[in-house]
Motif scaffolding. Structure first.
Motif, PDB file in Angstrom:
ATOM      1  N   VAL A 158       0.842  -1.191   0.000  1.00 26.10           N
ATOM      2  CA  VAL A 158       0.000   0.000   0.000  1.00 26.10           C
ATOM      3  C   VAL A 158       0.882   1.247   0.000  1.00 26.10           C
ATOM      4  CG1 VAL A 158      -1.736   1.311   1.262  1.00 26.10           C
ATOM      5  CG2 VAL A 158      -1.844  -1.198   1.229  1.00 26.10           C
ATOM      6  N   ALA A 159       0.614   2.156  -0.913  1.00 27.42           N
ATOM      7  CA  ALA A 159       1.347   3.424  -0.971  1.00 27.42           C
ATOM      8  C   ALA A 159       0.400   4.552  -0.572  1.00 27.42           C
ATOM      9  CB  ALA A 159       1.892   3.654  -2.375  1.00 27.42           C
ATOM     10  N   ASP A 160       0.637   5.154   0.568  1.00 29.77           N
ATOM     11  CA  ASP A 160      -0.241   6.199   1.091  1.00 29.77           C
ATOM     12  C   ASP A 160       0.113   7.544   0.436  1.00 29.77           C
ATOM     13  OD1 ASP A 160      -1.645   8.074   2.567  1.00 29.77           O
ATOM     14  OD2 ASP A 160      -1.344   7.037   4.472  1.00 29.77           O
ATOM     15  N   PRO A 161      -0.811   8.127  -0.329  1.00 27.71           N
ATOM     16  CA  PRO A 161      -0.536   9.420  -0.978  1.00 27.71           C
ATOM     17  C   PRO A 161      -0.150  10.515   0.007  1.00 27.71           C
ATOM     18  CG  PRO A 161      -2.481   8.413  -1.933  1.00 27.71           C
ATOM     19  CD  PRO A 161      -2.138   7.601  -0.723  1.00 27.71           C
ATOM     20  N   LYS A 162      -0.720  10.486   1.207  1.00 30.72           N
ATOM     21  CA  LYS A 162      -0.432  11.526   2.200  1.00 30.72           C
ATOM     22  C   LYS A 162       1.053  11.507   2.574  1.00 30.72           C
ATOM     23  CE  LYS A 162      -3.571  10.136   5.159  1.00 30.72           C
ATOM     24  NZ  LYS A 162      -4.282   9.125   4.344  1.00 30.72           N
ATOM     25  N   ILE A 163       1.612  10.313   2.746  1.00 28.11           N
ATOM     26  CA  ILE A 163       3.033  10.201   3.083  1.00 28.11           C
ATOM     27  C   ILE A 163       3.893  10.675   1.913  1.00 28.11           C
ATOM     28  CG2 ILE A 163       4.897   8.577   3.607  1.00 28.11           C
ATOM     29  CD1 ILE A 163       2.841   6.866   5.080  1.00 28.11           C
ATOM     30  N   ILE A 164       3.513  10.272   0.711  1.00 28.39           N
ATOM     31  CA  ILE A 164       4.281  10.658  -0.486  1.00 28.39           C
ATOM     32  C   ILE A 164       4.301  12.171  -0.656  1.00 28.39           C
ATOM     33  CG2 ILE A 164       4.305  10.551  -3.014  1.00 28.39           C
ATOM     34  CD1 ILE A 164       3.206   7.682  -2.747  1.00 28.39           C
ATOM     35  N   LYS A 199      -4.137   8.731  -9.681  1.00 27.54           N
ATOM     36  CA  LYS A 199      -4.540   9.446  -8.466  1.00 27.54           C
ATOM     37  C   LYS A 199      -3.416  10.358  -7.969  1.00 27.54           C
ATOM     38  CE  LYS A 199      -6.186   8.496  -3.748  1.00 27.54           C
ATOM     39  NZ  LYS A 199      -6.529   7.404  -2.793  1.00 27.54           N
ATOM     40  N   LEU A 200      -2.212   9.832  -7.957  1.00 29.16           N
ATOM     41  CA  LEU A 200      -1.074  10.619  -7.496  1.00 29.16           C
ATOM     42  C   LEU A 200      -0.722  11.733  -8.481  1.00 29.16           C
ATOM     43  CD1 LEU A 200       1.196   7.748  -6.124  1.00 29.16           C
ATOM     44  CD2 LEU A 200       0.017   9.495  -4.788  1.00 29.16           C
ATOM     45  N   GLN A 210       5.257  17.551 -10.578  1.00 28.34           N
ATOM     46  CA  GLN A 210       4.989  16.722 -11.750  1.00 28.34           C
ATOM     47  C   GLN A 210       5.394  15.273 -11.490  1.00 28.34           C
ATOM     48  OE1 GLN A 210       7.001  18.023 -15.282  1.00 28.34           O
ATOM     49  NE2 GLN A 210       5.814  16.688 -16.645  1.00 28.34           N
ATOM     50  N   VAL A 211       4.432  14.361 -11.673  1.00 23.35           N
ATOM     51  CA  VAL A 211       4.740  12.939 -11.613  1.00 23.35           C
ATOM     52  C   VAL A 211       5.257  12.530 -12.984  1.00 23.35           C
ATOM     53  CG1 VAL A 211       3.840  10.606 -11.265  1.00 23.35           C
ATOM     54  CG2 VAL A 211       3.017  12.478  -9.823  1.00 23.35           C
ATOM     55  N   LEU A 212       6.538  12.191 -13.053  1.00 22.22           N
ATOM     56  CA  LEU A 212       7.202  11.978 -14.337  1.00 22.22           C
ATOM     57  C   LEU A 212       7.121  10.540 -14.837  1.00 22.22           C
ATOM     58  CD1 LEU A 212      10.348  14.104 -13.471  1.00 22.22           C
ATOM     59  CD2 LEU A 212       8.490  14.775 -14.992  1.00 22.22           C
ATOM     60  N   ASP A 213       7.047   9.586 -13.913  1.00 20.63           N
ATOM     61  CA  ASP A 213       7.024   8.192 -14.341  1.00 20.63           C
ATOM     62  C   ASP A 213       6.639   7.301 -13.169  1.00 20.63           C
ATOM     63  OD1 ASP A 213       7.271   5.935 -15.914  1.00 20.63           O
ATOM     64  OD2 ASP A 213       9.388   6.245 -16.418  1.00 20.63           O
ATOM     65  N   HIS A 214       6.231   6.099 -13.499  1.00 24.24           N
ATOM     66  CA  HIS A 214       6.038   5.033 -12.522  1.00 24.24           C
ATOM     67  C   HIS A 214       6.706   3.804 -13.124  1.00 24.24           C
ATOM     68  CE1 HIS A 214       3.106   2.671  -9.705  1.00 24.24           C
ATOM     69  NE2 HIS A 214       4.354   2.222  -9.636  1.00 24.24           N
TER      70      HIS A 214
END
Length: 231
Positions: A158-164, A199-200, A210-214
Motif C-alpha cells: 500500500v502506498a499512502d498518498p499523504k506520506i508521499i 490518483k497521485l 509533476q509525476v514523471l514516471d512510474h
C-alpha cells in the motif's frame, strides 16, 4: 586577593556570548573563534572558551584547512585543550570534510526510465516481497532524495498518498517518480497500479509537482508508464 575564578562567557553581555549570539543573530554572525568556543563549551581558569578558540586558530595560522589536518597530539599541546576537546574539534572538522565531499558529488540526473531502473535496481531487484519507493527531483531532473514508502507481501503493498506528498513538500520537490517491484517477475501494470498512478498524478498537480514516471521493476527487466504513454 586576585580573582581566581575562570573567565567564563556567562559574565559577558548576552549578545557577545557565542550561543546567545547565534540565537539572536544567526550562525553567520559568529567568528571562527566563537564557533570553536561553542564546540569547546568551557575555557580555562584564565582564558574564556573564545580565547582558547583564538589560540587554536593562531596555532593553525588562521587556516581551517590547517586546523583540520592537526592531530590529536598537536591539538592537546594548545593551552586549554585536553583530549576530550581535541576529539570534539577533530570530529567537527571531519563532518565538515564529509559534507564538502557530498556537495562535490553531482546528484544523478534522470533522463529516462533506464536511469530510474539503474538507480533503484539494487533496492528492488531480488526482493521476495513488494516495496514502493519514490524519487524526488529538482527542476533540473536531478534526484535530491529517495524514500521507501511501504513494504508489503508477495502480492502487493500500500502506498499512502499523504506520506508521499508530505515528503515531496518537505523536500521542496519539483518532480516525483514512483517505483515498485513485482517479485513474480510479471511486467504487466495492474489496474491498482494504474489507478494509483493517476490518483497521485492528479493530486500532485494541485501542489505544482509533476509525476514523471512510474517504474515497475521485475528482476532484470522493468516497465515504464512514461515509455508506454500511460502517464
Amino acid at each position: 586577593m586576585s580573582d581566581s575564578k575562570p573567565l567564563t562567557i556567562k559574565r559577558w553581555s548576552p549578545e557577545d556570548r557565542p550561543r546567545e549570539k547565534l540565537l539572536l543573530k544567526g550562525k553567520s554572525s559568529l567568528t571562527d573563534a566563537e564557533l570553536i568556543a561553542i564546540l569547546l563549551g568551557t575555557g580555562t581558569t584564565t582564558l574564556s572558551a573564545v580565547d582558547v578558540g583564538k589560540a587554536i586558530l593562531h596555532a593553525s595560522n588562521n587556516d581551517l584547512h590547517t586546523l583540520a589536518s592537526l592531530s590529536l597530539k598537536e591539538l592537546t599541546k594548545i593551552k586549554g585543550i585536553g583530549e576530550a576537546k581535541a576529539i570534539t574539534i577533530i570530529a567537527a572538522m571531519e563532518l565538515g570534510r564529509r559534507r564538502k565531499d557530498l556537495e562535490v558529488r553531482e546528484k544523478p540526473k534522470i533522463s529516462g526510465s533506464r536511469d530510474v531502473y539503474e538507480l533503484l535496481k539494487s533496492d528492488l531487484m531480488d526482493l521476495p516481497h513488494e516495496e514502493f519507493w519514490i524519487l524526488l527531483l529538482n527542476r533540473a531532473n536531478r534526484v535530491t532524495k529517495k524514500f521507501q514508502i511501504s513494504q508489503g507481501g508477495v502480492a502487493g503493498t500500500v502506498a499512502d498518498p499523504k506520506i508521499i506528498f508530505k515528503l515531496a513538500l518537505e523536500n521542496l520537490a519539483s518532480g516525483l517518480i514512483l517505483a515498485h517491484n513485482h517479485p513474480s517477475g510479471n511486467l504487466t501494470a495492474s489496474q491498482a497500479d494504474i489507478n494509483l498512478t493517476h490518483k497521485l498524478k492528479e493530486g500532485a498537480k494541485l501542489l505544482e509537482i509533476q509525476v514523471l514516471d512510474h517504474v515497475i521493476i521485475a528482476g532484470q527487466k522493468y516497465f515504464s508508464f512514461a515509455d508506454e504513454g500511460m502517464i
